[in-house]
Enzyme design. Structure first.
Site, PDB file in Angstrom:
ATOM      1  N   TYR A 165       0.862  -1.192   0.000  1.00 43.07           N
ATOM      2  CA  TYR A 165       0.000   0.000   0.000  1.00 43.07           C
ATOM      3  C   TYR A 165       0.894   1.235   0.000  1.00 43.07           C
ATOM      4  CZ  TYR A 165      -3.581   3.389   1.181  1.00 43.07           C
ATOM      5  OH  TYR A 165      -4.425   4.477   1.151  1.00 43.07           O
ATOM      6  N   ASP A 267       9.258   3.057   0.074  1.00 43.47           N
ATOM      7  CA  ASP A 267       8.160   3.726   0.759  1.00 43.47           C
ATOM      8  C   ASP A 267       8.362   3.483   2.249  1.00 43.47           C
ATOM      9  OD1 ASP A 267       5.870   4.524   1.999  1.00 43.47           O
ATOM     10  OD2 ASP A 267       4.504   3.622   0.556  1.00 43.47           O
ATOM     11  N   LYS A 295       3.567   9.921   8.286  1.00 45.32           N
ATOM     12  CA  LYS A 295       3.214   9.365   9.595  1.00 45.32           C
ATOM     13  C   LYS A 295       4.113   9.845  10.740  1.00 45.32           C
ATOM     14  CE  LYS A 295       0.886   5.194   7.814  1.00 45.32           C
ATOM     15  NZ  LYS A 295      -0.525   5.262   8.088  1.00 45.32           N
TER      16      LYS A 295
HETATM   17  N1  PMP Z   1       2.604   4.275   2.242  1.00 45.37           N
HETATM   18  C1  PMP Z   1       2.444   3.387   3.216  1.00 45.37           C
HETATM   19  C2  PMP Z   1       3.450   2.286   3.365  1.00 45.37           C
HETATM   20  C3  PMP Z   1       1.375   3.479   4.098  1.00 45.37           C
HETATM   21  O1  PMP Z   1       1.223   2.561   5.063  1.00 45.37           O
HETATM   22  C4  PMP Z   1       0.470   4.545   3.953  1.00 45.37           C
HETATM   23  C5  PMP Z   1      -0.708   4.732   4.892  1.00 45.37           C
HETATM   24  N2  PMP Z   1      -1.096   3.665   5.624  1.00 45.37           N
HETATM   25  C6  PMP Z   1       0.664   5.455   2.907  1.00 45.37           C
HETATM   26  C7  PMP Z   1       1.746   5.300   2.071  1.00 45.37           C
HETATM   27  C8  PMP Z   1      -0.274   6.598   2.685  1.00 45.37           C
HETATM   28  O2  PMP Z   1      -0.115   7.542   3.668  1.00 45.37           O
HETATM   29  P1  PMP Z   1      -1.276   8.611   3.964  1.00 45.37           P
HETATM   30  O3  PMP Z   1      -2.412   7.851   4.538  1.00 45.37           O
HETATM   31  O4  PMP Z   1      -0.625   9.575   4.900  1.00 45.37           O
HETATM   32  O5  PMP Z   1      -1.627   9.228   2.664  1.00 45.37           O
END
Ligand code: PMP
Length: 485
Positions: A165, A267, A295
């Protein structure tokens, strides 16, 4: 010691699950009422569909340290920590103080601030980066990093892994948790949209590969030779529980990316500044071309960032068609003419990028709270939680295993080790749900889905871990009728 998982009666899991869900409803009537009201104004009654779960989400009112309280006044030890946002814990006193000052002095200028420079410098140090840019979320960071990779390479396709994700933009909102009958063969997984509204033309640009299978990836890259701009990967797949990379896998990704002239993007939205001071980069010792953060770097304030190699990041310029900033790419130490591909100016924009509130939050979080000396204790607590959970699973012969990478972990309710999404599908969702409600009703709050995991913060205490293990032990005992394996 190897313990054979015992057959746990399905009826017993269902009974406990139903009883605990009813107890959840009984304890949280105010959340139920708020949910009914919210549904009149918002689809699913929430602002992000990830917040919705059956029968209804808890509505929260306040949180401090490792504790969070719902609208009915129930207090929980928070192991969810806002999907892993809060390695700093809730409302850390140092952050609260700094933000009070910031709020009183303006939170948005759309002119740059010094805290932004200091935060960029801190991130550069931690991740061995040359240049950094800020955004407001993980989604924006991965979207921007992918655009930079495309602009830099002049190629259009990207590789994303099944079960990974990376936020909710079109390029990556595919093959998140594809249904079994749609996912295609493991050697060439289908690109399965996770949402309506994603144009077919976008889906055609995202090639899916199975995580942890470097030979298959090598074959996929051969088939798409010269077409792939970026490989984007969660160094640990943290959106299907906890799935670490196999030994040598990230190194192999690095080699393959180099071989094919592809921009490797880590990521690190979940791993960055959580697994280690320098995130997955430090933890695994593999350096990507670009990395994405969000985050935990903001300590609870919205923020995103991405950065990496000078040569790649320096493709960021003013908008095509507008006058180039005289000191742009050259000022970054690179001549734009060295950037391969067609359009050489990559736009990166955003009203709230680098806003003073987020910059102060990030700076205080990284330089005063998640400092180098914070990590050994976080790791020790996490290892104890995992070992304690595993001991419970072994004692009662539950089908599952406990796993953590750094301060993030979970119990995977499946007997075999999960190495990628296709293993993850075998997880016992009913058993997971029974445990979620059982623990919540006794003040232990986990993320509301088996695809997420617990995150420990610098404000968790050993007593929090003890309490978790005590309640989890009670759950296991009741599930098995108290009979040990
Ligand atoms: N990348 C990863 C690995 C994530 O876990 C998440 C959110 N869970 C995101 C991107 C997206 O981040 P956001 O919800 O702040 O847009």
């Amino acid at each position: 010691m190897t313990v054979t998982p015992q057959e746990i009666s399905r009826a017993r899991i269902a009974d406990i699950g139903a009883r605990e869900e009813q107890a959840y409803r009984d304890r949280t009537p105010k959340s139920a009422a708020l949910f009914e009201r919210a549904r009149q104004s918002m689809p699913l009654g929430v602002a992000s569909s990830f917040q919705a779960y059956d029968p209804y989400p808890l509505f929260m009112t306040d949180a401090r340290g490792s504790r969070i309280s719902d609208a009915d006044g129930n207090e929980y030890i928070d192991f969810d920590m806002a999907f892993g946002v809060l390695a700093a814990g809730h409302s850390h006193p140092l952050l609260a103080e700094a933000l009070q000052h910031r709020v009183a002095n303006g939170t948005c200028y759309t002119f740059p601030v010094e805290d932004g420079i200091a935060l960029a410098e801190e991130i550069k140090q931690r991740f061995g980066a040359d240049l950094v840019r800020f955004s407001n979320s993980g989604t924006e960071s991965t979207m921007d990093a992918i655009r930079v990779a495309r602009g830099y390479t002049g190629r259009e396709k990207i590789i994303k892994f099944e079960g990974g994700y990376h936020g909710h933009h079109d390029d990556v909102l595919v093959s998140i948790q594809p249904p079994r009958d749609a996912m295609g063969p493991n050697e060439s997984p289908a690109t399965v949209p996770a949402s309506a509204g994603i144009p077919r033309s976008r889906i055609a640009e995202t090639v899916i590969a199975p995580f942890n299978e470097s030979d298959i990836l090598a074959a996929i890259l051969q088939a798409h030779r010269g077409e792939i701009a970026a490989i984007i990967v969660e160094p640990v797949q943290f959106n299907i529980g906890v799935v670490p990379p196999k030994e040598g896998y990230l190194e192999r990704l690095r080699e393959l990316a180099d071989e094919h002239g592809i921009v490797l993007i880590f990521d690190e939205v979940k791993t960055g500044v959580v697994l280690a001071w320098g995130g997955a980069f430090e933890h695994f010792g593999v350096k990507p071309d670009l990395f994405c953060l969000a985050k935990s770097i903001g300590g609870g304030i919205p923020i995103g960032a991405f950065g990496g190699r000078r040569e790649v990041m320096a493709s960021i310029e003013t908008l095509e068609g507008t006058p180039a900033f005289t000191d742009g790419a050259a000022g970054s130490g690179i001549e734009r003419s060295t950037i391969p591909g067609g359009a050489t100016r990559v736009a990166h924009l955003g009203t709230f990028n680098g806003n003073p509130l987020s910059m102060t939050a990030g700076l205080v979080t990284l330089t005063q709270i998640l400092t180098k000396d914070a990590y050994p204790r976080l790791h020790a607590m996490a290892d104890r939680l995992t070992a304690g959970s595993q001991a419970v699973l072994d004692r009662y012969g539950l089908p599952g295993y406990a796993i953590n990478v750094g301060p993030k972990g979970c119990v995977m309710f499946t007997p075999g080790r999960v190495t990628n999404y296709r293993d993850f599908i075998g997880l016992d969702a009913e058993l997971w749900a029974a445990s979620f409600f059982y623990l919540a009703n006794r003040g232990i709050l986990l993320p509301p889905g088996p695809d997420d995991q617990w995150t420990l913060s610098v404000q968790h205490r050993d007593a929090d871990i003890d309490r978790y293990l005590e309640v989890f032990g009670e759950f296991a005992a009741e599930l098995t009728g108290g009979s040990r394996a």
